[in-house]
Design an enzyme around this catalytic site. Structure first.
Site, PDB file in Angstrom:
ATOM      1  N   LYS A 240      15.955  34.880  13.614  1.00  7.49           N
ATOM      2  CA  LYS A 240      17.286  34.515  12.994  1.00  7.49           C
ATOM      3  C   LYS A 240      18.124  35.580  13.015  1.00  7.49           C
ATOM      4  O   LYS A 240      17.645  36.837  12.517  1.00  7.49           O
ATOM      5  CB  LYS A 240      16.841  34.249  11.468  1.00  7.49           C
ATOM      6  CG  LYS A 240      18.324  34.006  10.592  1.00  7.49           C
ATOM      7  CD  LYS A 240      17.861  33.620   9.246  1.00  7.49           C
ATOM      8  CE  LYS A 240      19.017  33.432   8.190  1.00  7.49           C
ATOM      9  NZ  LYS A 240      18.773  33.301   6.802  1.00  7.49           N
ATOM     10  N   ARG A 250      27.618  29.917   3.788  1.00  6.26           N
ATOM     11  CA  ARG A 250      27.785  30.873   2.564  1.00  6.26           C
ATOM     12  C   ARG A 250      28.709  30.274   1.743  1.00  6.26           C
ATOM     13  O   ARG A 250      28.374  30.475   0.439  1.00  6.26           O
ATOM     14  CB  ARG A 250      27.857  32.359   3.185  1.00  6.26           C
ATOM     15  CG  ARG A 250      26.695  32.844   3.713  1.00  6.26           C
ATOM     16  CD  ARG A 250      26.684  34.223   4.380  1.00  6.26           C
ATOM     17  NE  ARG A 250      25.741  34.531   5.259  1.00  6.26           N
ATOM     18  CZ  ARG A 250      25.628  35.689   5.985  1.00  6.26           C
ATOM     19  NH1 ARG A 250      26.990  36.383   6.155  1.00  6.26           N
ATOM     20  NH2 ARG A 250      24.725  36.040   6.475  1.00  6.26           N
ATOM     21  N   GLU A 278       8.948  38.622  17.540  1.00 12.14           N
ATOM     22  CA  GLU A 278       8.651  37.857  16.314  1.00 12.14           C
ATOM     23  C   GLU A 278       8.101  36.441  16.441  1.00 12.14           C
ATOM     24  O   GLU A 278       7.364  36.045  15.306  1.00 12.14           O
ATOM     25  CB  GLU A 278      10.007  37.543  15.638  1.00 12.14           C
ATOM     26  CG  GLU A 278      11.259  38.853  15.396  1.00 12.14           C
ATOM     27  CD  GLU A 278      10.717  39.391  13.930  1.00 12.14           C
ATOM     28  OE1 GLU A 278       9.685  38.775  13.077  1.00 12.14           O
ATOM     29  OE2 GLU A 278      11.287  40.070  13.411  1.00 12.14           O
ATOM     30  N   LYS A 293      17.893  30.488  15.081  1.00  5.58           N
ATOM     31  CA  LYS A 293      19.059  30.416  14.692  1.00  5.58           C
ATOM     32  C   LYS A 293      19.909  31.465  14.571  1.00  5.58           C
ATOM     33  O   LYS A 293      19.569  32.629  14.463  1.00  5.58           O
ATOM     34  CB  LYS A 293      18.830  30.191  13.079  1.00  5.58           C
ATOM     35  CG  LYS A 293      20.012  29.935  11.961  1.00  5.58           C
ATOM     36  CD  LYS A 293      19.777  29.990  10.746  1.00  5.58           C
ATOM     37  CE  LYS A 293      21.090  29.784   9.851  1.00  5.58           C
ATOM     38  NZ  LYS A 293      20.486  29.658   8.422  1.00  5.58           N
ATOM     39  N   SER A 319      26.456  26.098  10.776  1.00  6.12           N
ATOM     40  CA  SER A 319      27.867  25.583  10.045  1.00  6.12           C
ATOM     41  C   SER A 319      29.060  26.095  10.809  1.00  6.12           C
ATOM     42  O   SER A 319      29.759  25.353  11.000  1.00  6.12           O
ATOM     43  CB  SER A 319      27.672  26.246   8.711  1.00  6.12           C
ATOM     44  OG  SER A 319      27.674  27.729   8.372  1.00  6.12           O
ATOM     45  N   TYR A 358      24.642  19.659  11.077  1.00  7.32           N
ATOM     46  CA  TYR A 358      25.273  18.736  10.245  1.00  7.32           C
ATOM     47  C   TYR A 358      25.908  17.631  10.946  1.00  7.32           C
ATOM     48  O   TYR A 358      26.593  16.709  10.211  1.00  7.32           O
ATOM     49  CB  TYR A 358      26.318  19.764   9.619  1.00  7.32           C
ATOM     50  CG  TYR A 358      25.702  20.973   8.806  1.00  7.32           C
ATOM     51  CD1 TYR A 358      25.204  20.994   7.753  1.00  7.32           C
ATOM     52  CD2 TYR A 358      25.712  22.094   9.782  1.00  7.32           C
ATOM     53  CE1 TYR A 358      24.686  22.065   7.093  1.00  7.32           C
ATOM     54  CE2 TYR A 358      25.179  23.493   9.018  1.00  7.32           C
ATOM     55  CZ  TYR A 358      24.434  23.199   7.720  1.00  7.32           C
ATOM     56  OH  TYR A 358      23.914  24.166   7.285  1.00  7.32           O
TER      57      TYR A 358
END
Length: 370
Positions: A240, A250, A278, A293, A319, A358
């Site tokens: 991320k 946000r 990671e 992400k 988003s 989305y």
């Protein structure tokens, strides 16, 4: 003095290039006899024509290397308090904050389109926020109530719940804040573990730690197993990045940081090898799925994790990526359907098994021909 044109190398007629490329020409490549193209000592190598496999929509579908389906999509949704609430999100056209009753209706429609999973995010009442995010461990909080209601109404729908503190804190950070403004890692992990247990008890199929604290996947896995939630999966936000693409999200949750930024815990966009580190850590700690992400600017990371790991790879079409397509489409500059589907197909081609987007409901309709 007259000059004589040189003799052609073979007896084959010279074909102008513009005629070869003209579909209506009698010299269309499809009409050329195979014997004309067969390799011989005289006429050189065979002409390779990849366009033969692009001649029709049916043929293009038959040779497609990547196929996008509604089953590949996870639908991120926003839940808020109240009844009969559907609140538009200005920076995310066609996305809404739903009260639980309205959300269930929305999800039933999505499931009917073939979408089998959702990611649930809470818009928390500001009166319930504090410096330590204590509401996140409330078993009767917004997310546990939403999970129970969705499971009662739509038991086959998979639910992914967000494990992070930023929607619940007054400061908007994903972790607890120390005296000097630093984000405390181990103290935060202890809270996240309790949050994951509450969500699992409510019926979440997967908990999804999005905080980027070190060691949180292992701590959550141990706690879930010890409490008997051995079937609850972990989708780890493995890579991320500290990205500028998160702004509209946000806005949707009123969770922007009130001071500083998230660069001490989210990854540097310049780094690739760090994502591999990671991933190795999350896998060793017990993650069931690892995620990148954002997705669009990090296709190379998706590809490398796919090559490295045997686990499913998720990508979050975030988003900001969504909002850019919607804004350009609203101006008439792009074809929204074509661009959105091409973007999602590209993420899957890069190696994503699952895509949080989305666009999910619209994409499912488009894929069905609607």
């Amino acid at each position: 003095m007259t000059t004589t044109a040189p003799e052609p190398m073979t007896d084959r007629p010279s074909v102008p290039l513009e005629l070869i490329d003209s579909p209506g020409s009698s010299l269309d490549p499809v009409a050329i006899a195979p014997s004309d193209l067969a390799p011989t000592e005289d006429n050189g190598p065979i002409v390779v024509r990849p366009r033969r496999l692009r001649r029709s929509a049916t043929l293009r579908r038959m040779v497609a290397e990547t196929v996008l389906t509604p089953q590949d999509l996870i639908y991120p949704v926003f839940v808020t308090e109240g009844e009969g609430v559907t609140e538009a999100i200005a920076s995310m056209p066609d996305c809404f904050r739903y009260s639980i009753d309205r959300l269930i209706s929305e999800l039933a429609a999505a499931q009917a389109l073939g979408i089998g999973a959702i990611a649930l995010f809470p818009a928390i009442d500001p009166a319930l926020k504090d410096a330590i995010g204590s509401e996140c461990t409330n078993p009767d909080g917004l997310i546990p109530r939403a999970v129970r209601a969705i499971k009662a109404a739509l038991p086959e729908l998979l639910i992914f719940t967000d494990v992070a503190l930023d929607p619940y804190t007054t400061h908007g950070h994903d972790g607890l804040v120390g005296d000097r403004g630093q984000i405390l890692n181990d103290e935060t992990v202890a809270v996240l573990t309790q949050q994951a247990l509450v969500q699992a008890a409510a019926g979440a199929d997967f908990v999804a730690p999005s905080d980027m604290m070190d060691g949180r996947v292992g701590a959550i896995r141990q706690a879930l197993d010890a409490a008997g939630f051995i079937h609850t999966g972990i989708l780890a936000y493995t890579a991320k990045y500290a990205s500028a693409y998160y702004g509209p999200f946000r806005d949707a949750l009123s969770s922007a940081p009130q001071f500083g930024d998230k660069k001490t815990y989210q990854m540097n966009p310049a780094n690739r090898r760090e994502a591999l580190k990671e991933a190795d850590l999350d896998i060793a700690e017990g993650a069931d799925v690892i995620m990148v992400k954002p997705a669009l600017a990090y296709m190379d990371i998706i590809w490398q994790l796919k090559e490295r790991s045997q686990l499913p790879i998720a990508a979050y079409n975030v988003s900001g990526e969504y909002a850019m397509i919607k804004a350009a489409a609203a101006q008439g500059w792009i074809d929204e359907r074509a661009i959105a589907l091409e973007t999602l197909l590209g993420m899957k081609r890069a190696g994503a098994d699952w895509i949080l987007t989305y666009h999910a409901v619209a994409a499912a309709r488009w894929l069905a021909g609607g």
